[in-house]
Design a protein around this motif. Structure first.
Motif, short mmCIF file in Angstrom:
data_model
loop_
_atom_site.label_atom_id
_atom_site.label_comp_id
_atom_site.label_asym_id
_atom_site.label_seq_id
_atom_site.Cartn_x
_atom_site.Cartn_y
_atom_site.Cartn_z
N GLY A 162 0.82 -1.20 0.00
CA GLY A 162 0.00 0.00 0.00
C GLY A 162 0.86 1.25 0.00
O GLY A 162 2.02 1.21 -0.40
N ASP A 163 0.27 2.34 0.45
CA ASP A 163 0.95 3.62 0.39
C ASP A 163 1.35 4.08 1.79
O ASP A 163 0.66 3.81 2.77
CB ASP A 163 0.02 4.67 -0.25
N ARG A 166 -1.23 5.84 4.09
CA ARG A 166 -2.52 5.18 4.34
C ARG A 166 -2.29 3.86 5.08
O ARG A 166 -1.15 3.39 5.15
CB ARG A 166 -3.23 4.90 3.02
N VAL A 169 -2.68 -2.54 3.27
CA VAL A 169 -3.85 -2.95 2.49
C VAL A 169 -3.74 -4.43 2.11
O VAL A 169 -2.66 -4.99 2.00
CB VAL A 169 -3.98 -2.02 1.25
N ARG A 170 -4.91 -5.06 1.92
CA ARG A 170 -4.92 -6.46 1.47
C ARG A 170 -5.23 -6.47 -0.03
O ARG A 170 -5.59 -5.44 -0.60
CB ARG A 170 -5.95 -7.28 2.24
N THR A 245 3.94 2.82 -13.24
CA THR A 245 2.67 2.58 -13.91
C THR A 245 2.47 3.67 -14.94
O THR A 245 2.53 4.85 -14.62
CB THR A 245 1.51 2.58 -12.89
N GLN A 337 -1.64 -4.02 -17.28
CA GLN A 337 -2.38 -4.40 -16.08
C GLN A 337 -3.77 -4.85 -16.53
O GLN A 337 -4.64 -4.04 -16.80
CB GLN A 337 -2.44 -3.23 -15.10
N GLY B 176 -4.57 -2.46 -3.73
CA GLY B 176 -4.30 -1.06 -3.41
C GLY B 176 -5.58 -0.24 -3.28
O GLY B 176 -6.66 -0.78 -3.07
N TRP B 177 -5.43 1.05 -3.44
CA TRP B 177 -6.52 2.00 -3.22
C TRP B 177 -7.12 2.43 -4.55
O TRP B 177 -6.40 2.63 -5.53
CB TRP B 177 -6.01 3.22 -2.45
N ASP B 179 -8.18 5.16 -5.74
CA ASP B 179 -7.79 6.44 -6.31
C ASP B 179 -6.29 6.55 -6.54
O ASP B 179 -5.77 7.63 -6.81
CB ASP B 179 -8.24 7.57 -5.37
N ARG B 180 -5.59 5.45 -6.43
CA ARG B 180 -4.13 5.49 -6.60
C ARG B 180 -3.68 4.38 -7.56
O ARG B 180 -4.43 3.46 -7.84
CB ARG B 180 -3.42 5.23 -5.25
N ASP B 181 -2.41 4.46 -7.97
CA ASP B 181 -1.82 3.38 -8.73
C ASP B 181 -1.86 2.10 -7.89
O ASP B 181 -1.84 2.16 -6.67
CB ASP B 181 -0.35 3.69 -9.06
N PRO B 182 -1.88 0.95 -8.57
CA PRO B 182 -1.89 -0.31 -7.81
C PRO B 182 -0.70 -0.40 -6.85
O PRO B 182 0.38 0.12 -7.14
CB PRO B 182 -1.79 -1.37 -8.89
#
Lengths: 420, 532
Positions: A162-163, A166, A169-170, A245, A337, B176-177, B179-182
């Motif tokens: 994840g980021d 934040r 995340v799964r 990406t 992707q 991921g989210w 609103d974001r890149d994977p």
């Protein structure tokens, strides 16, 4: 159907009794793909996994769960209430004729019913029994309540995903930890079979989902005592930002990052450089860049930006399909992707006859759905999907009559007793 | 001791990186004889120096390194990654570009049960190591080729690693989210596919036992991994839905997320040792040149030493804002690099960082400075009303839990964001471990978001399952290896993990003991540079 071709399947001599919920259903499905006779045993009213979405035409109904349909192909389905005395006796009679029992109840549940491994091995010493649980049969967390999210978190896989700004995340949607564990369970089952052929003895296998996932985490801490920061993959450390990406002309996304030559000694960037140069996207700076010396520990952000600017223009000038075709032609390490729809229409899978279409009269007249086919192609007998997932109790009569010699009346009587 | 599960099973293994070696690592742990065929000219990627000894190699890989990467050098025995993926195997270093090399390998195949390879498309065949060639020397051989997209089809030769394949399978798009890149999930397919390979191999062995037939297995890692996506593939057909990443949302549970917690574990430190004026200026610049750095009492080394206590407090007030790893990188990557190292305690600093410690008493600032705690998280998943009631009880039934907007599952789903916010405000007051314990005591599914440190040093469950083992290795040194007991524990078949081989370590044993070659025959191969 393959069975009608009178061909010996890879695992066709073996019978599997599958008591699992969503935590282990892919295991029996895979053994079924290899030709084993898999009998899915559901409690009356149906398996809990039938309540997992998405649903066919979004109609929430136990016969329409697409999760259920996905991981119960190649199984015959019966209902049996193992919490009744009659049900337990029937289960034991089935165990006598089985090679594998797969279950995913809380530790101790089957023991409490007199159906634990210790009880079943007395009935059938060659039985191989697989127990799939969140944390294992014993140990301090063995009775903890859990779910895919929690197994994922406690395996160490979630923290770096994840980021940075934040929560961890799964992977979205279907429970990936259960699928991973179920696949490992199928491997373990086949290993136990090898042992049985050599020794004649069955055994119990205690599989923990947390450990299955923990095994797959990168060993950064183990080797460096560093905690891998989130958002690795987008940034190289904190010093520089690398784009990974890229947006294409038709809105598709492509994954790609320039790779240093020191990665594996191969000129991984050469194909893209050649293609971009040929089409006039390479700037003077780009052309003059010393790719052999690309090194993310010393490169500056300005240099990266100047390499990425023409790259961005290049990707944006092509569609996802053009880029995929070019990646194959120029042997470039970038991949689009894909969504599920892209996977379904991918020419590579179509060329290899990957998809298996099954009829679904249960869902409506003329309904057909494509399923993933052989996970590996064999020169002898490939794994195959030949049977859609069963409806609740669909094979009660067939199984109870042919395996246990019951009459139609017996089956009706047991139904009245709530045993099936 | 009881016979091992795979005693007598012989495997010739040409595979590299993860997806292939993971298969043989697992089978070797249960007693299979695995001969890894490699060479200087065609080494395993993990032999590369980039993944070199311990910390330095891994840091470079993470982009955290400070030393420039070195050119690819296949002659490494020190790679921790190689050491991890190749436990329990033997190594034969042989040049497959020479006909004698191919001849030698065929002798091994003639006595083997299984051959595994992941050469790039067609390469094995061109070398004379295709299935048809090997069947000549061992008619019932079982051969498995594992590659990205299979041996046939228009994309068979599209190169890649698992880190790229996850995109094609569709796993990136759902990680991921929204609103974001994977999120980068790494080479996930590399870890899933090998267990399917094992299933195929074991089934093939059983089939051979029954029918006498060997076989060739063409495993496309892509086709194996799409089985992880079946529900979404059906959803796409049935409902024309394109499912993308949704963070931690899940339709069947609410709350269902990771929540911030109070920091736990030991304090975190970075040791810093500053000696020259250039280093001091550089350090002030990194700190953003705060006003206090201009104070004459810190202007010279001698002045800084005079006011060391005050200086240390000021430095620590600054380091406390950062994770030690991040700071270390910033200090080391500065134009004028500043000696620094992450340490777990002040005691460790005084015992184990000679490079910085040795600067004392001539350096200032000089010491181990407390840094920010790592971010700590817990996860909670509430699937039904009974769990929701328990959850509220654990929180002490605060008034907001009784509000109408959280009164039913559907209502909670509708107000999931508000709910997450309120839960986060509560969890912040507790360590993740105590949230987990409180929730579990109430029967609510919850856990900590484990870091590498948590699962290796602290998780009692994995310890209970002997998940980690310590192995010694002549060039890597002593290391702790995860997954030493796989996720599955057999009641009758123990596993036993041996260290990874050095390049060509077993050349002599394999040639003389296994193939029964004479000294002069072996010498001839050495002279012809077949063994490399």
């Amino acid at each position: 159907m393959a069975s009608e071709k009178n061909q010996e399947g890879m695992l066709s001599p073996y019978r599997v009794l599958d008591l699992t919920d969503e935590k282990g259903q892919i295991c029996g499905k895979l053994l079924g793909d290899m030709g084993a006779d898999v009998v899915k045993i559901e409690p009356p009213g149906g398996d809990p996994a039938r309540r997992i979405g998405p649903y066919y035409h979004d109609h929430e109904h136990p016969e329409k769960s697409l999760f259920w349909l996905s991981y119960n192909t190649n199984k015959r389905g019966i209902t049996l209430n193992i919490e009744t005395d009659e049900g337990r006796e029937i289960f034991k009679r089935l165990v006598k004729q089985a090679d594998f029992v797969i279950e995913s109840f809380n530790p101790g549940y089957l023991d409490g019913l007199g159906l634990g491994y210790k009880d079943l091995e007395k009935i059938n010493p060659a039985l191989m029994m697989l127990s799939i649980t969140h944390f294992g049969q014993t140990g301090p967390y063995s009775h903890y309540q859990s779910s895919d999210l929690i197994d994922w978190a406690m395996s160490g896989r979630m923290y770096p995903l994840g980021d940075a700004d934040r929560p961890p995340v799964r992977i979205s949607h279907q429970p990936q930890t259960y699928l991973q564990a179920g696949i490992e369970a199928a491997a373990a089952a086949s290993m136990a079979l090898y042992h049985r052929q050599a020794t004649g003895e069955g055994q119990h296998i205690d599989l923990a989902i947390q450990a299955a996932e923990a095994q797959l985490g990168d060993a950064i801490w183990d080797q460096t005592k560093l905690i891998r920061p989130r958002r690795l993959g987008v940034t190289a450390g904190m010093r520089i930002i690398i784009n990974r990406t890229w947006v294409c002309k038709d809105g598709g996304l492509i994954s790609w990052a320039y790779m240093p030559a020191s990665f594996d000694g191969v000129k991984r960037n050469a194909g893209l450089i050649e293609w971009m140069t040929k089409e006039g996207f390479a700037t003077e700076y780009f052309k003059a860049f010393d790719w052999e010396a690309l090194d993310y520990t010393s490169i500056t952000q300005d240099m990266i930006d100047r390499l990425e600017e023409p790259t961005r223009r290049f990707f944006f000038a092509h569609t996802k399909a053009e880029l995929l075709a070019g990646a194959v032609k120029y042997r470039i390490f970038f991949y689009p992707q894909f969504t599920a729809a892209d996977v379904l229409t991918d020419i590579q899978l179509i060329d290899r006859n990957y998809w298996t279409e099954l009829e679904h009269p249960d869902l409506g007249e003329g309904v057909r759905l494509k399923y993933p086919g052989a996970f590996a192609v064999s020169s002898e007998v490939s794994p195959a999907v030949t049977r859609r997932a069963p409806r609740i109790g669909e094979h009660n009569l067939e199984v109870y009559q042919t395996l246990l010699g019951m009459t139609t009346e017996d089956v009706s009587r047991l139904k009245a007793l709530d045993a099936i | 001791m009881a016979k091992k599960m795979f005693e007598g099973l012989k495997i010739v293994d040409f595979t590299t990186v993860i997806a292939g070696p993971f298969i043989t690592k697992t089978l070797a742990a249960y007693g299979a004889e695995v001969i890894k065929v490699e060479s200087r000219t065609r080494p395993d990627l993990w032999r590369g120096e980039m993944f070199g000894k311990g910390k330095k190699g891994m840091m470079a890989m993470m982009g955290l390194g400070t030393e420039p990467m070195k050119p690819f050098n296949p002659w490494m025995n020190t790679s921790a990654q190689f050491g991890y993926w190749n436990t329990g195997k033997m190594s034969l270093a042989v040049d497959l570009a020479k006909p004698e090399g191919i001849g030698l390998v065929k002798k091994l195949v003639a006595r083997a049960d299984i051959v595994l390879e992941n050469f790039a498309g067609g390469v094995g065949k061109r070398m004379g190591l295709g299935y048809e060639d090997l069947k000549q020397v061992k008619p019932d051989i079982i051969m498995l080729s594992s590659c990205m997209q299979g041996q046939t089809g228009p994309h068979a030769e599209h190169p890649g690693y698992g880190t790229q394949l996850v995109n094609l399978v569709g796993l990136s798009g759902i990680s991921g989210w929204p609103d974001r890149d994977p999120a980068a999930i790494g080479a996930y397919t590399d870890y899933v596919v090998p267990h399917l390979s094992i299933l195929a191999l074991m089934a093939a062995l059983d089939y051979r036992r029954r029918t006498g037939q060997g076989q060739y297995i063409d495993q496309s890692q892509y086709e194996s991994a799409v089985h992880l996506m079946t529900p979404l593939v059906l959803d796409s057909q049935a409902n024309s839905r394109e499912s993308l990443r949704v963070g931690n949302r899940y339709p069947h549970a609410v709350p269902h997320n990771a929540y911030p917690c109070k920091p736990t574990h030991a304090d975190r430190f970075l040791s810093i040792g500053i000696y020259t004026d250039q280093e001091w200026q550089s350090f002030c610049k990194i700190m953003g040149n705060p006003a206090w750095t201009k104070d004459p009492k810190f202007a010279t080394l001698n002045a800084r030493r005079q006011n060391e206590k005050e200086l240390d407090d000021l430095v620590e007030a600054w380091t406390m804002q950062f994770l030690p790893e991040d700071l270390e990188k910033r200090l080391q990557n500065a134009d004028e690099s500043i000696p620094s190292a992450v340490v777990k305690s002040k005691e460790e600093f005084y015992g184990r960082t000679p490079a910085i410690k040795g600067r004392s008493p001539y350096a200032a600032p000089h010491g181990a400075y407390r840094c920010r705690h790592e971010d700590r998280w817990c996860v909670i998943a509430v699937f039904n009303d009974a769990q929701w009631e328990s959850f509220c009880r654990v929180l002490g039934d605060p008034p907001w839990t009784k509000e109408g907007r959280f009164a039913s599952f559907a209502a909670r789903k509708d107000h999931e964001e508000d709910l997450d916010h309120l839960i986060g405000a509560w969890t912040k007051g507790y360590s993740p471990e105590s949230v987990m314990e409180m929730m579990q005591a109430g029967g609510v599914p919850a856990g900590i978001v484990s870091t590498g440190e948590d699962i290796m040093e602290l998780d009692p469950q994995l310890r209970h399952r002997h998940f980690y083992r310590t192995l010694d290795h002549p060039e890597i040194g002593e290391g702790t290896y995860r997954g030493s007991t796989p996720s599955f524990i057999f009641s009758k078949c123990p596993c036993d993990v041996g260290r990874a081989p050095l390049m060509g370590e077993h050349n002599e044993y394999i040639l003389k003991e296994i193939l029964g070659m004479k000294d002069d025959e072996v010498q001839a191969l050495i002279d012809a540079e077949v063994l490399n």
